[in-house]
Design an enzyme around this catalytic site. Structure first.
Site: not given
Length: 375
Positions: A223, A247, A317, A320, A343, A352
């Site tokens: 990211r 994150k 983004h 990515r 994730h 995806y």
């Protein structure tokens, strides 16, 4: 002390009134100032509570703006927090849906599905509902005798087939009930760059710093915030690994592409200015030379190269997304994809899988051939 104002009310009208309710950051925490701030002291305590729980600064800022909008609406309606009931929340959400944004087409302009193009997206309205729900949940935690005006709906689907059960069930995040007031959000698939777009965008980058940044997102799947947060100690060029903080302060190890490693090494030896900062990527020119590169600076770089190359979808983004799509088309295991992309939930990674047109076409052709042999 820094004062922040989003400048947009529920009707989309800008205001320069210094006494208007707004969000302020004093270096340690967010708080409300201006007209009616005394009536909304609970908001300051709630934002401080989220800060103590290690919520990210961006989340705190977003929730603060959402609660500023809610506070302005309450003041306009002559209501206090104690007066908020479920019907009042419904009126607030209706006001959010009816709001219009300046600079957008008029209300008579709609997309192919009939949705207005001048209002807030459903995701924005739902995020405001989350902020308001958290505020009243915090109030109920402090005083259980006070009712929570936000009704709860069905539990959100978090358990996926093949998920951990039995003795490992405690490792799975428990389903959370979602409010019945939530709007339906359209499901959007990530939009990657095709080979020609990615080649044009990367070909326009002239410095080793910009090439390394784009390479980390395109070939390693980082990211943009993860790229900017990289310290020199996090990059192991010799062994070919990166230590990435994602994150929620989640740490993961990511393989480092060889070409990207060379670009980083060339940047560190040839371009990186002298600085006391431990960040890898720094500002190269101007009065802020030697300071860590910011998200705004990164957006400026990509905005310039989008205009230079005409690749309108060339956002950070999108690189990515291109990495995730390439993994899906190569048939990489879903668990490996989840680890590489960082994730928290496999459901996010599964998006995806729908972006592998080559694989879908191959399966479709194989199925059609089998059908024809049977007929």
């Amino acid at each position: 002390m820094r004062v922040v104002d989003d400048g947009v009310d529920l009707r989309g009208m800008e205001s320069n009134d210094s006494g208007r309710l707004r969000l302020e950051h004093d270096g340690d925490h967010w708080c409300l100032v201006g007209e009616g701030a005394d009536q909304l002291g609970l908001v300051d305590e709630y934002l401080s509570h989220l800060g103590d729980r290690n919520y990210s600064p961006k989340t705190l800022r977003a929730y603060g703006f959402d609660l500023v909008v809610f506070g302005r609406w309450l003041l306009g309606e002559g209501l206090d927090l104690e007066d908020v009931t479920t019907p009042v929340l419904l009126r607030f959400l209706a006001a959010c849906r009816a709001a219009w944004l300046p600079g957008r087409p008029g209300p008579n302009v709609v997309d192919l599905r009939g949705r207005r193009l001048d209002g807030y997206a459903a995701t924005t309205i739902n995020r405001r509902l989350v902020a308001v729900s958290g505020l009243f949940a915090f109030r109920a935690m402090r005083d259980p005798t006070l009712p929570n005006p936000v009704p709860k709906g069905r539990e959100a689907h978090r358990v996926t087939p093949g998920g951990r059960t039995g003795l490992l069930a405690h490792l799975v995040r428990r389903p959370r009930p979602r409010s019945a007031l939530r709007l339906r959000e359209p499901t959007r698939l990530p939009r990657p760059l095709n080979v020609e777009e990615a080649t044009r965008l990367l070909g326009s980058l002239r410095t080793w710093r910009d090439r390394a940044i784009a390479g980390l997102m395109l070939y390693c799947g980082l990211r943009s915030c993860e790229v900017l947060a990289l310290d020199i100690a996090d990059v192991d060029i010799g062994r070919g690994w990166l230590r990435v903080w994602g994150k929620g302060a989640r740490e993961r190890a990511v393989p480092l592409d060889g070409d990207v490693a060379q670009a980083i090494q060339a940047y560190l030896f040839l371009e990186r200015p002298e600085s006391d900062s431990t960040r890898v990527f720094l500002v190269s020119k101007g009065p802020h030379r030697g300071q860590p590169l910011t998200a705004a600076g990164l957006r400026t770089i990509f905005r310039y190269h989008r205009g230079l190359t005409g690749v309108t979808a060339g956002h950070p983004h999108a690189l990515r997304h291109s990495f995730g799509t390439a993994l899906a088309e190569a048939g990489v295991d879903l668990a490996v994809m989840q680890t590489l992309l960082g994730h928290a939930h496999v459901d996010t990674t599964a998006r995806y899988i729908h972006l592998a047109p080559k694989r879908v076409k191959e399966e479709f052709d194989a199925a059609r051939a089998r059908i024809r042999r049977q007929v």
